[in-house]
Design a protein around this motif. Sequence first.
Motif, PDB file in Angstrom:
ATOM      1  N   PHE A   4       0.715  -1.316  -0.075  1.00 44.81           N
ATOM      2  CA  PHE A   4       0.173   0.018   0.233  1.00 44.81           C
ATOM      3  C   PHE A   4       0.701   1.222  -0.050  1.00 44.81           C
ATOM      4  O   PHE A   4       1.754   1.252   0.928  1.00 44.81           O
ATOM      5  N   GLU A   5      -0.082   1.953  -0.521  1.00 46.61           N
ATOM      6  CA  GLU A   5       1.322   3.845  -1.079  1.00 46.61           C
ATOM      7  C   GLU A   5       0.726   4.595   0.529  1.00 46.61           C
ATOM      8  O   GLU A   5      -0.928   4.474   0.738  1.00 46.61           O
ATOM      9  N   TYR A   6       1.335   5.183   1.076  1.00 46.85           N
ATOM     10  CA  TYR A   6       0.053   6.101   2.643  1.00 46.85           C
ATOM     11  C   TYR A   6       1.165   7.565   2.375  1.00 46.85           C
ATOM     12  O   TYR A   6       2.488   7.786   1.040  1.00 46.85           O
ATOM     13  N   HIS A   7      -0.044   8.709   2.526  1.00 47.54           N
ATOM     14  CA  HIS A   7       0.893   9.739   1.736  1.00 47.54           C
ATOM     15  C   HIS A   7       0.804  10.874   3.410  1.00 47.54           C
ATOM     16  O   HIS A   7      -0.703  10.616   4.212  1.00 47.54           O
ATOM     17  N   CYS A   8       1.542  11.648   3.820  1.00 49.13           N
ATOM     18  CA  CYS A   8       1.954  11.664   4.971  1.00 49.13           C
ATOM     19  C   CYS A   8       1.187  12.886   5.415  1.00 49.13           C
ATOM     20  O   CYS A   8       2.111  14.106   3.819  1.00 49.13           O
ATOM     21  N   VAL A   9      -0.157  13.388   6.226  1.00 48.61           N
ATOM     22  CA  VAL A   9      -0.557  14.640   6.583  1.00 48.61           C
ATOM     23  C   VAL A   9       0.609  15.813   6.751  1.00 48.61           C
ATOM     24  O   VAL A   9       0.507  16.820   6.044  1.00 48.61           O
ATOM     25  N   GLY A  10       1.775  15.352   7.522  1.00 50.84           N
ATOM     26  CA  GLY A  10       2.435  16.310   7.988  1.00 50.84           C
ATOM     27  C   GLY A  10       3.722  16.992   6.839  1.00 50.84           C
ATOM     28  O   GLY A  10       3.753  18.142   6.884  1.00 50.84           O
ATOM     29  N   CYS A  11       4.311  16.438   6.561  1.00 46.17           N
ATOM     30  CA  CYS A  11       5.291  16.930   5.210  1.00 46.17           C
ATOM     31  C   CYS A  11       4.682  15.936   4.332  1.00 46.17           C
ATOM     32  O   CYS A  11       5.920  16.585   3.124  1.00 46.17           O
ATOM     33  N   GLY A  12       3.743  15.667   3.516  1.00 46.12           N
ATOM     34  CA  GLY A  12       3.379  14.880   2.041  1.00 46.12           C
ATOM     35  C   GLY A  12       3.867  14.491   1.713  1.00 46.12           C
ATOM     36  O   GLY A  12       3.946  13.299   0.333  1.00 46.12           O
ATOM     37  N   SER A  13       5.280  13.405   2.470  1.00 44.04           N
ATOM     38  CA  SER A  13       5.987  12.793   1.259  1.00 44.04           C
ATOM     39  C   SER A  13       4.931  10.938   1.325  1.00 44.04           C
ATOM     40  O   SER A  13       3.905  10.643   2.015  1.00 44.04           O
ATOM     41  N   VAL A  14       4.845  10.606   0.244  1.00 41.90           N
ATOM     42  CA  VAL A  14       4.667   8.752   0.132  1.00 41.90           C
ATOM     43  C   VAL A  14       5.533   8.142   0.673  1.00 41.90           C
ATOM     44  O   VAL A  14       6.756   8.270  -0.073  1.00 41.90           O
ATOM     45  N   THR A  21      -3.102  -7.083   6.334  1.00 43.66           N
ATOM     46  CA  THR A  21      -3.753  -7.131   6.170  1.00 43.66           C
ATOM     47  C   THR A  21      -4.323  -5.495   5.215  1.00 43.66           C
ATOM     48  O   THR A  21      -3.541  -4.544   5.759  1.00 43.66           O
ATOM     49  N   ALA A  22      -5.406  -5.440   4.817  1.00 41.99           N
ATOM     50  CA  ALA A  22      -5.648  -3.817   4.368  1.00 41.99           C
ATOM     51  C   ALA A  22      -5.867  -3.306   5.487  1.00 41.99           C
ATOM     52  O   ALA A  22      -5.802  -1.897   5.563  1.00 41.99           O
ATOM     53  N   LYS A  23      -6.650  -3.921   6.306  1.00 47.31           N
ATOM     54  CA  LYS A  23      -7.042  -2.235   7.843  1.00 47.31           C
ATOM     55  C   LYS A  23      -5.512  -2.205   8.702  1.00 47.31           C
ATOM     56  O   LYS A  23      -5.695  -1.071   9.358  1.00 47.31           O
ATOM     57  N   GLU A  24      -4.596  -3.204   8.323  1.00 49.35           N
ATOM     58  CA  GLU A  24      -3.144  -2.851   9.009  1.00 49.35           C
ATOM     59  C   GLU A  24      -2.849  -1.189   8.172  1.00 49.35           C
ATOM     60  O   GLU A  24      -2.552  -0.956   7.393  1.00 49.35           O
ATOM     61  N   LYS A  25      -2.111  -0.257   9.172  1.00 45.12           N
ATOM     62  CA  LYS A  25      -1.662   0.889   8.996  1.00 45.12           C
ATOM     63  C   LYS A  25      -0.117   0.919   9.523  1.00 45.12           C
ATOM     64  O   LYS A  25      -0.104   0.146  10.860  1.00 45.12           O
ATOM     65  N   PRO A  26       0.570   2.521   8.661  1.00 40.59           N
ATOM     66  CA  PRO A  26       1.617   1.629   8.753  1.00 40.59           C
ATOM     67  C   PRO A  26       1.814   2.798  10.341  1.00 40.59           C
ATOM     68  O   PRO A  26       0.957   3.581  10.798  1.00 40.59           O
ATOM     69  N   ALA A  27       2.466   2.588  11.283  1.00 40.29           N
ATOM     70  CA  ALA A  27       2.970   3.012  12.595  1.00 40.29           C
ATOM     71  C   ALA A  27       2.621   4.595  12.864  1.00 40.29           C
ATOM     72  O   ALA A  27       2.419   5.403  13.502  1.00 40.29           O
TER      73      ALA A  27
END
Length: 77
Positions: A4-14, A21-27
């Motif tokens: 999965f790709e994630y976008h950081c709201v704080g610094c904008g990095s991807v 699992t699809a529900k698992e999120k990065p720390a």
Amino acid sequence: MPLFEYHCVGCGSVFEHLARTAKEKPAACPRCGAKKVEKQFSTFAAHQAPEAGLPGCASGSCSSSSCATGACPFSAS
Ligand SMILES: [Zn+2]
């Protein structure tokens, strides 16, 4: 395993996160440590540079001066 790709709201990095699992999120964001991250649905790592930690050009948050890939489609001219 799905990547999965994630976008950081704080610094904008991807960044990418290999989830079991699809529900698992990065720390947290690997760059700034912020825990406010949003999952990206538009792309599936097709245009990602092989090096980890590079700014994601697909996010539109990087410029020609900061784009490490040198092929940023969003660079200001
Ligand atoms: Zn961040």
